[in-house]
Every structure is written in C-alpha cells, then in structure tokens.
Write an enzyme that holds these catalytic residues in place. Structure first.
Site, PDB file in Angstrom:
ATOM      1  N   HIS A  93       0.822  -1.212   0.000  1.00  0.00           N
ATOM      2  CA  HIS A  93       0.000   0.000   0.000  1.00  0.00           C
ATOM      3  C   HIS A  93       0.857   1.263   0.000  1.00  0.00           C
ATOM      4  CE1 HIS A  93      -4.166  -1.653   1.278  1.00  0.00           C
ATOM      5  NE2 HIS A  93      -3.478  -2.568   0.610  1.00  0.00           N
ATOM      6  N   SER A  94       2.059   1.164   0.513  1.00  0.00           N
ATOM      7  CA  SER A  94       2.960   2.308   0.487  1.00  0.00           C
ATOM      8  C   SER A  94       3.476   2.552  -0.927  1.00  0.00           C
ATOM      9  CB  SER A  94       4.137   2.063   1.434  1.00  0.00           C
ATOM     10  OG  SER A  94       5.039   3.145   1.415  1.00  0.00           O
TER      11      SER A  94
END
Length: 383
Positions: A93-94
């Site tokens: 997700h980063s």
C-alpha cells in the site's frame, strides 16, 4: 462581562468580510511549491542519509526483521503466527500509491505515516505494522529510514514465510520461475519511484540493469568543452534553435520519480523525437548539426545538446550587452533504443509548456495551473 451571564454568544452572524478568494477567485494556489522546505527538515542541513546507510549492519537488520515476523504480540497477535501478510500489505500500500502519469506517490518517502494516507480506509490497521517496527527503527535510528525499513520488512516476509511458498507451488509448476518473476515484479513495485539505479545503496542492489530503470551509460568527461562550444557557436544554429532544443530535452525531467531529463539524450529517440511539442522538423535540423560535433569531440550528444543551450543563452545575453558564462558539468551519457521502453515514455510527453507559451490544445485546467504543476514536477521549486 457581568458575573452570572452566559459566556456563550447567541444569535447568528449577519455580516461577513470578503475573503481574498472572493476578491481574486482565479488566484493560483501556490501551496504545492512550499512542500519539503528545508526549514521543516528535522534532520538538519548536515545530515546525509547515504553516509548513514554505510554504517548500517544490513545482515543484523535482516535478522531482527526475521525474528519480528514470528514474535506475536498480545496487543496485536500475528495471523497464524506470522506478521508476513501484514507487513507485505503495508509495503504494497505504500509503494502502490505511485502514479506513472506524473511520478508522484510511491513508498520512497515513507509518507504512509502521515495524513491523509494514514487514515485512508484501505490502510486501516497498518499503524499496527509500523508500531511493530518501532523497536527496530529505534535500535538502528537514522541508519535506516522509515521508507526503507517498511520495504525491507516486506522483503523478509516474502522470502521466509513458507505459506506463500506453498501457494506459489500450488499455482505454478515451476517454482523457480515463479520466484524469479514475482521477485522482479515486487522489486519494480517497491523501487519504481526511486529513479536511476545510481541512487541505490547497499549490498542487495541487483547487478542487472532493468529497462524500467531507464538505464544510461556513463558519459565521457575528458574532452575540450570550450572547443565544442566554439564549434556550436560557428554552426549557424540560431539562439532559438539551440535554447529550445536544450530546454525540450531537459523539461521531461520529473523530480517526483527522477525520470526524463537531458541525460541520455532520449529526445533523439522514439517516441520523443516525434512529439509535437518537440517540433520534429526543427529538432531533426538541430540534431543533424550537433551529432557530428559530439562524435568529433568524443562527447555525448546529451552533453552537446545542453552545451548548445548554454551557448544560446550566452549569445542572447551578449546581444543585450551582458556577458555571462553558463555553468556546465560534463558526463551525460547517450541511451539507445534497446535501453528505452518507448511505451513507458508516453506519459512524459509534454502537452503544455508555460515556459515556452505553448499548449497542445485547450484544456479544462488553466494554462497557469498547468505551468504550476510543471514547475513542481521539474523540481524548480526546490532550488
């Protein structure tokens, strides 16, 4: 106020003072140019992360991360006894915020820790993953950034968790092939926003050059710069031709992911040589003059294009009665077609350039707003 009277104001406001936006509704919002100001840097001007990394015991860090994966905590127990899934999700997700369109986003700054990313519904409970990492971050301090730590812990989870290995073997008859393909995909996902390979640091940097890294060979620095400038000045090219070509070569640079720019001289390759904004006819004429000069001097075409722009600026200033010498650093290299993923460069095509007063067509977004966006992407606000 008299004693015993309610301190809360009652009634409605019946008058309002016009705000700045009321008076100037079309004013540009320049906030984007104030991002990452040096005054907000907690590390100070003298901090050099690359130097700090040299003092990092990478193997010890990996050992600590591997131990973390199965050290289940009562306050947030590991699913099936392993934090791998949580850590992979955090890194995914980063890095997954990276946008190919403008190079913004990605995991390179560790900004998942801050608003608004840390409160996005998709990122729910990832604060627990970062809290699990905190003892390790505290142990190694500034030798490892949050951004790098968040990626490294996911790498350890992917390699060591036997459950993921079993899944891969279930769906693929050739696990070694799957491991290689998946490792390459994961590496690209988590490094796509880091720019050229020369920015990578550490013992795990792959030796292989990958085409999505936009590889560029090292250029020659040992040639007669003044001699090249003299030949350019005597070539018959106009100030406009020289400056426009150098600018067009450089303006594709994106500070967001370090793609594009003059290094590599990809303006002479597809697709850039055919972009409308690069005026293919004028570009071909200029390159036909500059390429032989580069070959004769042993310089890269990339360097000579930039030097031509410098010559043009110096000539224009001289015509106005001002003597200037534009600083220049040699060493750019020349990319070739085999080093260039042409399709991936489509997103770098300029459709506007306020610095050259050019629009490919009319857009809903104003020309001023697009110029502001280009200024930020080029890193011109970071000077």
């Amino acid at each position: 106020m008299s004693e015993g009277k309610c301190p809360v104001m009652h009634g409605g406001m019946t008058t309002a003072t016009p705000s700045n936006s009321d008076w100037w509704p079309n004013a540009l919002n320049l906030d984007i140019l104030h991002q990452h100001d040096t005054k907000t840097n907690p590390m100070g001007k003298g901090f050099d992360y690359r130097e700090e990394l040299k003092n990092l015991d990478v193997e010890a860090l990996k050992t600590d991360l591997k131990a973390l994966m199965t050290d289940s905590q009562e306050w947030w127990p590991a699913d099936w006894g392993h934090y791998g899934g949580l850590m992979i999700r955090m890194a995914w997700h980063s890095a997954g915020t990276y946008r190919t369109a403008d190079g913004r986003g990605g995991g390179g700054t560790g900004n998942q820790r801050f608003a608004p990313l840390n409160s996005w519904p998709d990122n729910v409970n990832l604060d627990k993953a970062r809290r699990l990492l905190w003892p390790i971050k505290k142990k190694y301090g500034n030798k490892i950034s949050w951004a790098d730590l968040m990626m490294t812990d996911a790498d350890m989870a992917m390699i060591k968790d036997p459950a993921y290995r079993e899944i891969s073997e279930r769906f693929y008859k050739d696990p070694e092939y799957f491991s290689d393909v998946f490792a390459r995909a994961w590496f690209k996902l988590t490094h796509r926003d880091m720019g050229p390979k020369s920015r990578y640091v550490g013992p795990d940097v792959p030796k292989e050059d990958l085409i999505w890294q936009d590889p560029i060979p090292l250029g020659n620095t040992d040639y007669d710069v003044d001699g090249v400038k003299a030949k350019i000045a005597a070539s018959g090219l106009t100030v406009s031709e020289m400056v426009a070509t150098a600018w067009d070569s450089a303006r594709t640079y994106r500070h967001s992911d370090m793609r594009g720019g003059a290094n590599g001289a990809r303006i002479r390759l597809a697709p850039q040589k055919d972009w409308e904004g690069n005026e293919p006819g004028r570009l071909a004429k200029v390159l036909a003059v500059l390429e032989p000069i580069a070959a004769e001097a042993g310089a890269s075409v990339a360097d000579v294009i930039v030097l031509a722009g410098s010559v043009g600026v110096e000539q224009a200033a001289n015509a106005a009665g001002i003597t200037v010498t534009v600083p220049f650093a040699p060493g750019r290299g020349d990319a070739i077609d085999e080093m260039t993923d042409a399709d991936s460069f489509d997103v770098l095509e300029p459709v506007h350039d306020g610095f050259r007063n050019w629009l490919k067509k009319d857009y809903v977004v104003s020309a001023e707003e697009m110029m502001l966006d280009r200024t930020h992407l080029m890193g011109a606000d970071c000077a």
